[in-house]
Design a protein around this motif. Sequence first.
Motif, short mmCIF file in Angstrom:
data_model
loop_
_atom_site.label_atom_id
_atom_site.label_comp_id
_atom_site.label_asym_id
_atom_site.label_seq_id
_atom_site.Cartn_x
_atom_site.Cartn_y
_atom_site.Cartn_z
N VAL A 82 0.84 -1.20 0.00
CA VAL A 82 0.00 0.00 0.00
C VAL A 82 0.88 1.26 0.00
O VAL A 82 0.59 2.22 -0.72
N ASN A 86 0.70 3.94 -2.91
CA ASN A 86 0.40 5.35 -2.64
C ASN A 86 1.49 6.27 -3.18
O ASN A 86 1.20 7.41 -3.59
N ASN A 102 -4.30 -1.47 -10.18
CA ASN A 102 -3.19 -2.01 -9.39
C ASN A 102 -2.73 -3.27 -10.11
O ASN A 102 -3.48 -4.24 -10.23
N TYR A 170 -6.59 1.95 -0.94
CA TYR A 170 -6.19 0.74 -0.21
C TYR A 170 -5.84 1.07 1.24
O TYR A 170 -5.21 2.08 1.53
N THR A 171 -6.25 0.18 2.14
CA THR A 171 -5.94 0.31 3.57
C THR A 171 -4.70 -0.52 3.89
O THR A 171 -4.65 -1.71 3.56
N PRO A 172 -3.69 0.06 4.52
CA PRO A 172 -2.46 -0.70 4.84
C PRO A 172 -2.66 -1.67 5.99
O PRO A 172 -2.47 -1.35 7.15
N ILE A 178 -5.37 -6.80 1.83
CA ILE A 178 -5.51 -5.42 1.35
C ILE A 178 -6.43 -5.35 0.13
O ILE A 178 -7.36 -4.54 0.07
N ASP A 179 -6.17 -6.20 -0.84
CA ASP A 179 -6.95 -6.19 -2.09
C ASP A 179 -8.39 -6.63 -1.83
O ASP A 179 -9.33 -6.07 -2.37
#
Length: 306
Positions: A82, A86, A102, A170-172, A178-179
């Motif tokens: 992530v 970013n 992605n 996306y959230t780390p 994540i995906d």
Amino acid sequence: MQLKKGKLDLVLITPARNEAAFIEGTIKSVIAQTVKPKRWVIVSDGSTDATDSIVEKYTAKYNWIELVRRPPHKDRQFAAKVFSFNAGYDKVKHLQYDLIANLDADITFEPAYFEFLTDQFIHDNNLGVCGTPFMEDGKLVYSHGYIDQNHVSGACQIFRKECFEQIGGYTPIKGGGIDWAAVTSARMMGWRTWTFTEKVFHHHRKMGTGNGSFIMSRFRHGFKDYYLGGHPLWQLLRGVFQMRHKPYILGGALLMLGYAHGFVWRIKRPLSKELINFHRAEQMERMSAIVKKMFKRRKANIKSNI
């Protein structure tokens, strides 16, 4: 939102860490596309092999490919993907585009791949995320007779810009998923997410081997199922189903053991209760459909033997 006619502008972001063995194949696949991206940012996440030099060969030829370097680090946690994504997103977010993807650095696909997927967004204005199944060693990894087509593989996910922004990107999550969290969040917010089986991509690093052996990855996947809020009944069904495939018995048992480890130690989950409840409701709906399908097939077999 009105359907947009004609070409949709696509930007790609590829986090890459020590992908010298595979990344040139990915680059050649993108260059050969009938619909090329407006910009492609490849983020080298502290690579110590020849990844950077391979990418530089192509940035010198194609001005729409850009290399971003991140400093070296020892750990290989999932959240690093992530942070790399970013870093690439910072390079494209000022651009005018319609779709953002992605893309992993170890996959290849046919020249019409992006054309096919971008067309799906033109035909369906509620489509928020899409992708395709993938193959390893010439075989499909998942059978979509059992795997939910609403899920989109993390190795290649294409988002509508509005959808990606609505879910907050996306959230780390350090432990992985994540995906999955991004796609599930999109559905929770009312977007359609779909795996189109008309096309495939080829995954060249065997799934589950990036952080250790394939066998032990089963335990980690089971733990991740708990970590991401999976329903215990669904996990039992998944474990039993996996016992039918190599490594027989052991693979499914490790999935259930990994889940049990998280349950016994009451590991804190990184997701909101709202997302977990939504996820479990989907699992129960799917489990009901699978069981009904199995009983219907069994009933038909009994009738045919009478």
